[in-house]
Design an enzyme around this catalytic site. Structure first.
Site, PDB file in Angstrom:
ATOM      1  N   ASP A   1      35.501  28.296  44.386  1.00 45.05           N
ATOM      2  CA  ASP A   1      37.181  28.302  44.268  1.00 45.05           C
ATOM      3  C   ASP A   1      37.795  28.945  45.390  1.00 45.05           C
ATOM      4  O   ASP A   1      39.005  28.281  45.894  1.00 45.05           O
ATOM      5  CB  ASP A   1      37.690  29.097  42.974  1.00 45.05           C
ATOM      6  CG  ASP A   1      38.743  28.538  42.326  1.00 45.05           C
ATOM      7  OD1 ASP A   1      39.797  29.348  41.452  1.00 45.05           O
ATOM      8  OD2 ASP A   1      39.876  27.561  42.873  1.00 45.05           O
TER       9      ASP A   1
ATOM     10  N   ASP B   1      40.783  27.505  34.028  1.00 41.79           N
ATOM     11  CA  ASP B   1      40.849  28.923  34.579  1.00 41.79           C
ATOM     12  C   ASP B   1      40.572  29.352  33.420  1.00 41.79           C
ATOM     13  O   ASP B   1      39.534  30.193  33.527  1.00 41.79           O
ATOM     14  CB  ASP B   1      42.086  29.213  35.672  1.00 41.79           C
ATOM     15  CG  ASP B   1      41.862  29.137  36.281  1.00 41.79           C
ATOM     16  OD1 ASP B   1      42.829  28.232  36.616  1.00 41.79           O
ATOM     17  OD2 ASP B   1      41.122  29.306  37.590  1.00 41.79           O
TER      18      ASP B   1
END
Lengths: 458, 207
Positions: A269, A376
């Site tokens: 990420d 997330d």
């Protein structure tokens, strides 16, 4: 990635969108899918161009959005006001994100603790082919690392594929993919979940009722997510979907692989969002060049977005927050869920009122919101759920991970306010979560247990 | 809450290391180590409370500079209350949630000779502890703000005292009653520190 939604101006700084937490790349990969979260995040930001380097208050509160830079002349005049507003809204945004993340985690933990199905090992996903049943520690470690490599490479491939599709304007394909994914998620996974919950509580339900309930749930969900619907209903659906996806992950990822994957995903990420050649960043830049809104993606938005009648139709609402994987690809188990629901068209839900630019400021106030990618949500919930499932039945570990993740989220929002660009939401929170999990499980638990057995308080 | 957790982590790290390095079989030594671990934990908690105070002070200054009228939107008192409350909540939850989870399951309290009042006394103790943390937070921040270091010392001492009193469990008369008395006194002290007075109470009750 985190991005703020600023609808009000088309020129908002990219940070706004970026700031909304969007896990750029964390795909909510159930088993084989990974949505492109990042791309979405990118899109959101794409439209925001930073007007001027407004200095944000370096304070810890994440700003809501400095939006609007509409007129350069007014800027200085409005700057103070905006900063104030930003701070106030910034704190509000943090709260606005805490609530859904907390709800998602509560749903996942409650399910894990009560429904036995999700903690039984019934096979693995095709993406993690190496088993962890080996007798030696080294072999197990090796297997989990290999599993992680395979999983991450699938995610990367998917993301790049999505970025390419976007670059070559194959929008229909992407839309179809997203719709297919959300369909499978909403219907199949809900069916399985409901079945297991009913089994646990020994409640009988006949097929016609079941069909009715699931049909209604799924149909309303599809409409809410991809078209229009009340904001809170849409948010609720997104939370449910993230929870379902996280549960699938918890069930089908073997233990050590799950932890290594969490770590690897947060590193990925970080790289994909911040490196110049990262896929998510490229997506954002492409969207910015074209001045287009990003296709609906899985993003959780905390406020309604109204597109102001500006030149750019950006409505930051979208933003692929997650990567979606193609469900069609995988064929091994029936529990693979095609990545999360697609896009939130919900964002587009806000009708696009063409308001005159003068009412810009008002718009700003109403529209500020923060966006967080669904990936997330999913990975946070996976972490907390795994902690609940495997920490020797200890609630302290779960709580410690929960607090750690929320603090990570706060810090990320803070950084967002400082840097004003798209930021990956996973790394800080996941790092804190992992540190707290392992340390609480091994160090704090014996201490607290011994204290409690003597009924000592500290 | 995060700060409290970090302090707990460090304290348990110290305890764990000390246990590992010591003789497992000696029960007295283990108990002594436990007391040591608990004392270290109390001191670390207060240290982290102080660190949190410093952090909030910095944030407060920042908030004040960017706000319009030069004052921050949250007063230091409110921050003290919130910080004390959050310390209390996380401390209480950590102490009691496993007990609660076990209390659902089938079982008989005290079948091995321990007190049968375990659950109810745990509940009362946790409540007292949460309140105490809140009060300590208020007094602590105020003391730091006005630089009255003897107040600080008193807060730390009372924390140590409370924790020490719990070592007298299950002799509940000797531990619960003093702890509640301490709670009451600390509550009154915090009330007066936060600016309350008899007049305020009367005004509040009358209107």
């Amino acid at each position: 990635m985190i991005t703020f939604m600023n609808n009000s101006d088309s020129e908002e700084e990219p940070c706004n969108e970026r700031t909304s937490l969007m896990s750029a790349e964390s795909p909510p990969v159930p088993s084989y899918q990974d949505g492109l979260q990042a791309s979405e995040a990118g899109e959101v930001q794409a439209h925001r161009k930073r007007r001027t380097g407004r200095s944000r208050s370096p304070n810890n509160i994440a700003d809501g959005d400095m939006s609007d830079s509409g007129v350069p002349v007014r800027e200085s005049a409005l700057e103070n006001e905006e900063e104030e507003l930003t701070l106030k809204y910034g704190a509000k945004h943090v709260i606005m994100l805490f609530v859904p993340v907390t709800l998602c985690m509560i749903v996942v933990v409650a399910t894990i603790k009560s429904v036995r199905f999700y903690t039984e090992k019934n096979g693995q996903l095709i993406y993690t082919p190496f088993s962890e049943d080996t007798p030696s520690v080294g072999q197990r470690l090796l297997n989990s690392v290999l599993n992680t490599i395979i999983m991450i490479s699938v995610i990367v491939v998917m993301t790049v594929f999505l970025v390419l599709l976007y670059k070559y304007r194959c929008y229909k394909f992407i839309h179809g993919w997203l719709i297919l994914s959300s369909l499978m998620l909403l219907f199949l996974f809900t069916y399985i979940y409901l079945g297991e919950v009913l089994k646990t509580y020994n409640v009988a339900m006949d097929y016609p009722t079941l069909f009715l309930v699931i049909w209604n749930f799924g149909a309303v969900g599809m409409i809410c997510i991809h078209w229009k619907g009340p904001l809170q209903l849409q948010q609720a659906y997104l939370i449910m979907i993230s929870a379902l996806m996280a549960l699938v992950f918890i069930k089908y990822l073997p233990e050590w692989s799950a932890w290594v994957i969490l770590g690897a995903i947060s590193i990925y990420d970080l790289m994909a969002v911040l490196c110049p050649k990262g896929p998510l960043r490229m997506l954002v830049e492409t969207a910015q060049e074209r001045n287009e809104p990003i296709f609906p993606a899985l993003i959780y938005s905390s406020a309604m977005m109204w597109t102001v009648g500006m030149a750019k139709p950006d409505t930051a609402a979208r933003g692929p927050s997650q990567q979606m994987w193609d469900a069609a690809e995988d064929g091994r188990e029936d529990h693979r869920s095609p990545s999360h629901t697609d896009s939130q068209m919900s964002e587009t839900r806000s009708p696009v009122p063409t308001r005159p630019i003068t009412s810009f400021e008002e718009l700003e106030e109403e529209e500020r919101g923060v966006k967080l990618g669904l990936g997330d949500f999913i990975f946070y919930s996976v972490l907390v759920g795994k902690a609940a499932a495997t920490a020797s039945g200890d609630w302290n570990t779960t709580l410690a991970c929960f607090v750690a993740i929320l603090i990570g989220l706060c810090l990320t929002l803070l950084l967002l306010a400082v840097f004003k660009k798209a930021l990956p939401a996973l790394p800080i929170s996941i790092t804190f979560g992992l540190v707290f999990y392992f340390s609480t499980d091994n160090l704090v638990r014996p201490f607290m247990d011994t204290l409690a057995s003597h009924q000592l308080y500290i | 809450a995060f700060f409290w957790l970090v302090s707990l982590l460090l304290a348990s790290l110290i305890w764990f290391v000390s246990v590992r390095l010591s003789d497992r079989e000696d029960a007295k030594l283990q108990y002594g180590l436990l007391i040591f671990g608990a004392a270290v934990s109390v001191l670390l908690q207060e240290a982290f409370r102080f660190a949190y105070f410093k952090l909030l002070k910095k944030a407060d200054e920042g908030l004040a500079t960017i706000s319009e009228d030069g004052r921050s939107p949250i007063s230091l008192r409110q921050m003290a209350y919130v910080s004390g409350l959050s310390f209390g909540i996380i401390s209480g939850v950590f102490s009691v949630i496993n007990v609660l989870a076990d209390s659902i399951g089938p079982g008989i309290v005290g079948i091995h000779g321990d007190s049968p009042y375990y659950f109810i006394t745990s509940a009362f103790l946790t409540m007292a502890l949460v309140l105490l943390h809140t009060f300590w937070g208020v007094i602590f921040f105020d003391a730091c703000e006005r630089r009255r270091y003897w107040c600080l010392g008193l807060v730390v001492a009372s924390h140590l005292l409370t924790s020490g009193l719990t070592f007298l469990n299950p002799w509940y008369e000797a531990s619960l009653v003093p702890i509640f008395i301490i709670t009451l006194c600390t509550g009154l002290w915090a009330f007066f520190t936060a600016g309350g007075s008899f007049r305020n109470i009367l005004k509040c009750l009358s209107c």
